[in-house]
Design an enzyme around this catalytic site. Structure first.
Site, PDB file in Angstrom:
ATOM      1  N   CYS B 105      40.394  29.918  39.204  1.00 27.87           N
ATOM      2  CA  CYS B 105      41.564  29.059  39.029  1.00 27.87           C
ATOM      3  C   CYS B 105      41.096  27.696  39.497  1.00 27.87           C
ATOM      4  O   CYS B 105      40.901  27.476  40.682  1.00 27.87           O
ATOM      5  CB  CYS B 105      42.755  29.534  39.860  1.00 27.87           C
ATOM      6  N   CYS B 108      44.072  25.753  41.760  1.00 30.26           N
ATOM      7  CA  CYS B 108      44.405  26.207  43.118  1.00 30.26           C
ATOM      8  C   CYS B 108      43.829  27.599  43.343  1.00 30.26           C
ATOM      9  O   CYS B 108      42.644  27.736  43.615  1.00 30.26           O
ATOM     10  CB  CYS B 108      45.907  26.161  43.378  1.00 30.26           C
ATOM     11  N   SER B 109      44.633  28.637  43.244  1.00 29.60           N
ATOM     12  CA  SER B 109      44.117  29.964  43.532  1.00 29.60           C
ATOM     13  C   SER B 109      44.901  31.026  42.775  1.00 29.60           C
ATOM     14  O   SER B 109      45.144  32.103  43.290  1.00 29.60           O
ATOM     15  CB  SER B 109      44.178  30.238  45.036  1.00 29.60           C
ATOM     16  N   CYS B 110      45.339  30.724  41.552  1.00 33.46           N
ATOM     17  CA  CYS B 110      46.035  31.723  40.739  1.00 33.46           C
ATOM     18  C   CYS B 110      45.099  32.919  40.569  1.00 33.46           C
ATOM     19  O   CYS B 110      43.901  32.753  40.355  1.00 33.46           O
ATOM     20  CB  CYS B 110      46.417  31.160  39.377  1.00 33.46           C
TER      21      CYS B 110
END
Lengths: 159, 210
Positions: B105, B108-110
């Site tokens: 991602c 961000c951090s999906c």
């Protein structure tokens, strides 16, 4: 200034522990490093699930914060991540008029006093009606030193 | 100076701010008491790579399921009881002899929470998020994974709507293995694309040392 975008992954994970095998985290899902990491993570999910904002809005707010305030040289990537997560969440709450700075400051102080007024080992009950602790008086039965302001000390283990 | 006989040392300012947020929102009726704990409990105890490993093992051993997984991953993963919180779509990228898939991602951090749980720390670093797109083969080498030059490396960028799960290739020497046996070979990193499943030999060595 460190360029975090060009680091090796081991360096990025922890500037203080370069070289160790940080990528080998095992097969299991990682655990939360500190209780508040879990709480702030769960809080964002709970609020979006309750319909206060969409995941779209969250990703947008969070990714802007990541970009605006990247990892600092004195932080691990985990410290940075949850700092960014917490800042983004509060900014979003402010922009949605769900909470403001004054409410934050009051509740933080009330929580602090709730801790200080609870005997060690007893469950902490949140109270807004506690007076500002007289640290000299509360903590010492005999007056022998000038009052010092309390120093917040993290009780959770650093990872 | 504090006295250990009186009072409880408050946690860090950061921790107090989170407690304050939750408290104020509950007082205002914007958040149900206990809602946060419920979610944390799900992440800590119900979601994790074991879910993804079941999906992968089923796909390896049941061709009809494999087909459904490739056509509609969200529905096929739900068949096993795993789903997201906000209806994000799951997409499965299948590794072949010609293509190795990796997920990231970049924003961000999906991450595919239902099948993998919490993302590992490295997944959230700026270094991984930017470098895996620019020089995926180099990044994979840092994980000890060298992809042959004649195999294409394809990087997939997750977002708030789409989450990717890599379907690794079934390891050789596993003919006749049950789904439960196969699931033990599936590692978290093999479903992100930064690793491969264990070989039967690696699994045997791991079980012998455990």
């Amino acid at each position: 200034m460190t360029d975090f975008e060009s680091q090796s992954l081991a360096e990025a994970l922890d500037p203080c522990r370069q070289g160790s095998n940080l990528l080998a985290e095992g097969m299991d899902a990682p655990k939360f490093g500190e209780p508040w990491h879990a709480q702030v993570f769960g809080l964002a999910f709970a609020l979006s699930k309750a319909g206060h904002f969409t995941r779209d809005t969250w990703v947008d707010t969070f990714s802007k914060e990541i970009k605006a305030n990247p990892q600092r040289p004195d932080e691990t990537s985990e410290d940075a991540y949850y700092r960014q997560w917490a800042t983004a969440l509060f900014e979003l709450l402010e922009s949605l008029d769900m909470m403001n700075d004054a409410e934050m400051a009051e509740a933080v102080e009330a929580w602090r006093r709730s801790f200080l007024h609870t005997e060690h080992g007893k469950p902490i009950v949140f109270r807004r009606d506690l007076p500002k602790p007289d640290y000299d008086h509360v903590h010492h039965h005999h007056h022998h030193a000038p009052a010092e302001p309390p120093k917040p000390v993290a009780v959770s283990e650093a990872i | 100076m504090t006295d250990e006989h009186h009072g409880t040392e408050p946690p860090s300012e950061a921790a107090l701010r989170i407690k304050a947020m939750e408290q104020v929102l509950i007082e205002k009726g914007l958040l149900e008491a206990g809602a946060v704990d419920t979610i944390v409990d799900i992440f800590e105890h119900q979601l994790g790579p074991k879910n993804g490993a079941r999906v992968v093992a089923r796909a390896w051993s049941d061709e009809a399921y494999h087909q459904r997984l490739m056509t509609d991953a969200t529905a096929a993963i739900l068949e096993l009881g795993y789903s997201g919180f906000d209806g994000e779509y799951m997409v499965v990228c299948e590794n072949t002899a010609e293509v190795h898939n990796v997920t990231v991602c970049t924003l961000c951090s999906c991450y595919p929470w239902p099948t993998l749980g919490l993302p590992p720390m490295w997944y959230k670093t700026a270094a991984y998020r930017s470098r895996v797109v620019i020089e995926p083969r180099e990044v994979l080498k840092e994980f000890g994974l060298t992809i042959a030059d004649d195999v294409e490396v394809r990087v997939w960028d997750s977002n708030n709507e789409l989450r990717y799960l890599v379907l690794p290739m079934r390891p050789a020497g596993t003919d006749g293995w049950s789904e439960e046996q196969l699931a033990k070979l599936v590692t978290r990193d093999s479903m992100i694309g930064t690793g491969l499943p264990l070989t039967p030999e690696q699994l045997a060595a791991q079980e012998a040392s455990a």
